[in-house]
Scaffold this motif. Structure first.
Motif, PDB file in Angstrom:
ATOM      1  N   SER A  76      -5.037   2.543   1.599  1.00 51.91           N
ATOM      2  CA  SER A  76      -3.903   3.455   1.444  1.00 51.91           C
ATOM      3  C   SER A  76      -3.272   3.677   2.811  1.00 51.91           C
ATOM      4  O   SER A  76      -3.968   4.036   3.766  1.00 51.91           O
ATOM      5  CB  SER A  76      -4.389   4.790   0.867  1.00 51.91           C
ATOM      6  N   LYS A 102       0.011   5.067  -4.277  1.00 51.48           N
ATOM      7  CA  LYS A 102      -1.361   5.555  -4.153  1.00 51.48           C
ATOM      8  C   LYS A 102      -2.342   4.536  -4.739  1.00 51.48           C
ATOM      9  O   LYS A 102      -2.186   4.065  -5.869  1.00 51.48           O
ATOM     10  CB  LYS A 102      -1.504   6.897  -4.866  1.00 51.48           C
ATOM     11  N   GLN A 103      -3.340   4.188  -3.960  1.00 49.03           N
ATOM     12  CA  GLN A 103      -4.326   3.199  -4.392  1.00 49.03           C
ATOM     13  C   GLN A 103      -5.579   3.899  -4.937  1.00 49.03           C
ATOM     14  O   GLN A 103      -5.889   5.028  -4.564  1.00 49.03           O
ATOM     15  CB  GLN A 103      -4.724   2.312  -3.196  1.00 49.03           C
ATOM     16  N   GLN A 104      -6.292   3.194  -5.817  1.00 42.97           N
ATOM     17  CA  GLN A 104      -7.565   3.743  -6.304  1.00 42.97           C
ATOM     18  C   GLN A 104      -8.573   3.811  -5.163  1.00 42.97           C
ATOM     19  O   GLN A 104      -9.337   4.760  -5.054  1.00 42.97           O
ATOM     20  CB  GLN A 104      -8.112   2.851  -7.437  1.00 42.97           C
ATOM     21  N   ASP A 105      -8.533   2.785  -4.306  1.00 46.02           N
ATOM     22  CA  ASP A 105      -9.421   2.752  -3.144  1.00 46.02           C
ATOM     23  C   ASP A 105      -8.712   3.472  -1.996  1.00 46.02           C
ATOM     24  O   ASP A 105      -7.689   3.007  -1.489  1.00 46.02           O
ATOM     25  CB  ASP A 105      -9.706   1.288  -2.769  1.00 46.02           C
ATOM     26  N   GLU A 106      -9.238   4.616  -1.592  1.00 44.96           N
ATOM     27  CA  GLU A 106      -8.593   5.419  -0.539  1.00 44.96           C
ATOM     28  C   GLU A 106      -8.425   4.620   0.748  1.00 44.96           C
ATOM     29  O   GLU A 106      -7.426   4.777   1.462  1.00 44.96           O
ATOM     30  CB  GLU A 106      -9.417   6.691  -0.257  1.00 44.96           C
ATOM     31  N   TRP A 109       0.813  -1.211   0.000  1.00 44.33           N
ATOM     32  CA  TRP A 109       0.000   0.000   0.000  1.00 44.33           C
ATOM     33  C   TRP A 109       0.849   1.265   0.000  1.00 44.33           C
ATOM     34  O   TRP A 109       0.396   2.332   0.384  1.00 44.33           O
ATOM     35  CB  TRP A 109      -0.937   0.009   1.208  1.00 44.33           C
TER      36      TRP A 109
END
Length: 338
Positions: A180, A173-177, A170
């Motif tokens: 993160s 930066k992940q698409q799903d906040e 993680w």
């Protein structure tokens, strides 16, 4: 950094749970050494202070306090180091576990935590699960926790405080906040703020931590008198080092005193018991052994006291020199260690 406003946070958990990696994730840099090989001999208590999201934070990374196979004796130096680093007490405990089945080993961690600190520590605790990448898609950490009765009970003890990170996957930066580390660390720091607020700005402490803090403050006063241009932070660090060294040096000293003291007492009591046996030979079986000082003392006392009282008085006579020898021995040890 102002030590008065610094939050002291202790990371607890078995070896391999990801404590050091979590500390690095919170700081956003590789500050703590990662122990990949679970070599217990090279893993020791560390403390680092940095500014994170506008807060001054001291993280105390502990070795495997709760690992099976580590003896109490083996852990004492690290416990002393941990207590010295977090004195007068931590603002928060982070109980570090993996996103996996809650086993007997995890239960043992919680039991040990209560032994070392107390149930009150849970008022200052939050659970942080590492290896968040193992969390099923779309599932929150609260949902995962609720699937295990034991883990759910633990989180409830910690006031429902629970977070998840993934120290490996993680980082970007992940698409799903939610998945993160940046988001989760911010949430964790907010939780720690709430812990401090709920405890009226205070921190967890006990008699042991308070004693160590008094010792540190005493050393600070001594250093300050001859410190020159040292900053308060430098004075504090040197004072902690001195107190730590004193406590670590006490261990062998206490062991020597106990060992030699017991040897002296055992030797003298053996003499008393031997003399009592000789008395029985003389009076009951009319066998005359070689006279000794203790035999004569028993004989003299027995004329005016019942046999049991006679023996008690001889033991009392023997214990008096034991105390004298012990005091002399303590004085010698004090000279050696001063």
């Amino acid at each position: 950094m102002d030590g008065l406003n610094t939050r002291r946070i202790v990371l607890l958990g078995k070896t391999g749970a990801g404590k050091s990696s979590l500390a690095n994730t919170i700081f956003g840099e590789a500050t703590f050494k990662i122990n990949h090989f679970n070599d217990l001999k090279t893993h020791f208590c560390e403390a680092e202070t940095k500014s994170v999201n506008g807060r001054s934070i001291t993280l105390i990374d502990t070795p495997g306090f709760f690992d099976p196979g580590r003896s109490e004796e083996d852990m004492k130096p690290e416990m002393v180091r941990c207590i010295t680093e977090c004195a007068p007490g931590p603002h928060a405990f982070l109980i570090v576990l993996k996103v996996e089945k809650f086993t007997e080993q995890e239960k043992a961690v919680i039991t040990k935590m209560c032994e070392y600190f107390s149930e009150d520590a849970f008022k200052y605790a939050a659970v942080v699960l590492t290896q968040g990448d193992q969390l099923p898609e779309g599932m929150t950490i609260e949902e995962f926790v609720n699937e295990s009765e034991h883990m759910s009970d633990l989180v409830k003890k910690c006031g429902g405080r629970c977070h998840v990170v993934d120290n490996k996957y993680w980082k970007i930066k992940q698409q799903d906040e939610y998945r993160s580390n940046q988001f989760q660390v911010a949430e964790l720091l907010n939780t720690i703020d709430k812990i401090v607020l709920e405890n009226n700005g205070g921190y967890y402490t006990n008699e042991m931590l308070q004693t160590v803090e008094r010792e540190i403050q005493k050393e600070e006063e001594c250093i300050r008198l001859s410190s020159g241009n040292m900053t308060q932070e430098e004075i504090r660090q040197q004072a902690k080092s001195r107190v730590l060294e004193k406590h670590l040096n006490k261990a062998p000293r206490t062991w020597i005193r106990a060992f030699v003291g017991l040897a002296i007492i055992a030797g003298l009591l053996a003499t008393v018991l031997k003399s009592t046996f000789m008395k029985v030979l003389t009076e009951v079986y009319h066998i005359t052994p070689l006279a000794t000082v203790v035999d004569e003392q028993i004989a003299k006392t027995a004329r005016v006291s019942p046999p049991v009282s006679a023996i008690e008085k001889v033991v009392e006579v023997a214990i008096t020199p034991v105390e004298a020898i012990q005091k002399t021995f303590d004085a010698v040890l004090n000279k050696l260690y001063d």
